[in-house]
Design a protein around this motif. Structure first.
Motif, short mmCIF file in Angstrom:
data_model
loop_
_atom_site.label_atom_id
_atom_site.label_comp_id
_atom_site.label_asym_id
_atom_site.label_seq_id
_atom_site.Cartn_x
_atom_site.Cartn_y
_atom_site.Cartn_z
N GLN A 42 46.31 27.12 44.27
CA GLN A 42 45.41 26.75 43.17
C GLN A 42 44.18 27.65 43.14
O GLN A 42 43.74 28.07 42.07
N GLU A 43 43.62 27.96 44.31
CA GLU A 43 42.44 28.82 44.35
C GLU A 43 42.79 30.24 43.92
O GLU A 43 41.98 30.92 43.28
N MET A 44 44.00 30.72 44.28
CA MET A 44 44.43 32.02 43.80
C MET A 44 44.41 32.06 42.26
O MET A 44 43.92 33.01 41.65
N TYR A 45 44.96 31.02 41.65
CA TYR A 45 45.03 30.94 40.19
C TYR A 45 43.64 30.83 39.59
O TYR A 45 43.28 31.56 38.65
N ASP A 46 42.82 29.92 40.12
CA ASP A 46 41.48 29.70 39.57
C ASP A 46 40.62 30.96 39.68
O ASP A 46 39.89 31.30 38.75
N PHE B 293 43.08 33.13 53.39
CA PHE B 293 44.52 33.34 53.49
C PHE B 293 44.88 34.75 53.05
O PHE B 293 44.22 35.35 52.20
N CYS B 294 45.94 35.30 53.63
CA CYS B 294 46.51 36.57 53.20
C CYS B 294 47.93 36.64 53.77
O CYS B 294 48.19 36.10 54.84
N TYR B 295 48.83 37.31 53.06
CA TYR B 295 50.21 37.39 53.54
C TYR B 295 50.72 38.83 53.45
O TYR B 295 50.11 39.68 52.80
N ILE B 296 51.84 39.08 54.12
CA ILE B 296 52.42 40.42 54.10
C ILE B 296 53.79 40.40 53.42
O ILE B 296 54.50 39.40 53.46
N ILE C 256 42.49 35.75 49.80
CA ILE C 256 41.67 34.78 49.09
C ILE C 256 40.82 34.00 50.09
O ILE C 256 41.27 33.71 51.20
N VAL C 257 39.60 33.70 49.70
CA VAL C 257 38.70 32.90 50.54
C VAL C 257 38.21 31.71 49.73
O VAL C 257 37.85 31.86 48.55
N SER C 258 38.22 30.55 50.32
CA SER C 258 37.74 29.35 49.66
C SER C 258 36.28 29.52 49.25
O SER C 258 35.48 30.05 50.03
N LYS D 184 32.82 38.51 45.28
CA LYS D 184 32.79 39.19 46.58
C LYS D 184 34.03 38.97 47.40
O LYS D 184 34.50 39.85 48.07
N GLU D 185 34.58 37.78 47.42
CA GLU D 185 35.65 37.49 48.36
C GLU D 185 36.84 36.80 47.71
O GLU D 185 37.51 36.00 48.32
N SER D 186 37.10 37.12 46.45
CA SER D 186 38.31 36.62 45.82
C SER D 186 38.98 37.81 45.16
O SER D 186 38.46 38.36 44.21
#
Length: 229
Positions: free
Chosen positions: A19-23, A61-64, A79-81, A223-225
């Motif tokens: 959800q945060e990725m989308y927002d 979070f981050c993935y490979i 992504i950072v909350s 800054k962090e998204s």
């Protein structure tokens, strides 16, 4: 704050992360390519992601992903909350997922596409260099992942040669020079995302990159998204 390689114990956070990725993408007007709950859950369960937590809450979070039969690795979806931004979490997560990529795929080239100046700075510190899109994987499946991005039409009109994202690449054979091991720079944690002097690559009309310094103080949301890393 704990930053761990993901496991099934982190699946409890997957809905919030998605959800945060989308927002975040909606707020910026550019986007992390949308990923399903199933896709992110698989990455987490297989240990192909990094999750940061603090007191039971997810921080970042981050993935490979691997492409072209393991020749390329992408660190994606950083992504950072919002609650935990401006604390240097993005740099710590990026360093952890980069090391995970190097451990799992030591011979692969590591690349990223991003619109975030802060991510470009982090990548540069890790040894990435700005490149043209033809230096990245040409795997159709990778580029199909951009379909959910608001800029996909631009990418296709330019025949996947460039878009609004900057492409950056880490090449393993470049980590040594004259037999000396490459040493990663010291990580600075104190309000690093609020730096105003950021060096970032700009592509000129010939498709060449040059580095430009510009005063650019970003809002906490910017800054962090990030799109991808």
């Amino acid at each position: 704050m704990e930053i761990e390689i993901s496991s099934s114990m982190h699946l409890m956070y997957v809905s919030e992360i998605q959800q945060e990725m989308y927002d975040s993408a909606q707020r910026r007007g550019t986007g992390i390519a949308k990923r399903s709950i199933e896709y992110l859950s698989k990455k987490i369960s297989e240990g192909n992601a990094v999750v940061a937590t603090e007191n039971g809450e997810w921080v970042g979070f981050c993935y490979i992903e691997t492409w072209s039969h393991g020749q390329f690795v992408a660190n994606s979806g950083l992504i950072v909350s919002p609650k935990f931004r401006e604390r240097g979490a993005a740099t710590l997560i990026k360093n952890k997922v980069f090391q995970l990529s190097r451990d799992k795929y030591p011979n692969a080239k590591v690349f990223g596409l991003t619109t975030g100046l802060a991510v470009m700075k982090i990548n540069s510190d890790l040894g990435y260099k700005p490149v043209i899109y033809s230096e990245l994987t040409q795997d159709d499946e990778f580029w199909n992942g951009c379909k959910s991005c608001v800029n996909y039409d631009i990418l296709m009109k330019k025949e996947r040669k460039n878009c609004l994202c900057t492409a950056m690449l880490f090449v393993p054979e470049n980590i040594t020079k004259n037999g000396a091991a490459h040493t990663q720079p010291e990580i600075k944690y104190s309000n690093e995302m609020s730096q105003t002097d950021i060096e970032y690559p700009v592509q000129n009309s010939l498709g060449e990159f040059q580095m430009t310094i510009k005063n650019n103080k970003k809002s906490p949301d910017e800054k962090e998204s990030h799109l991808s890393v």
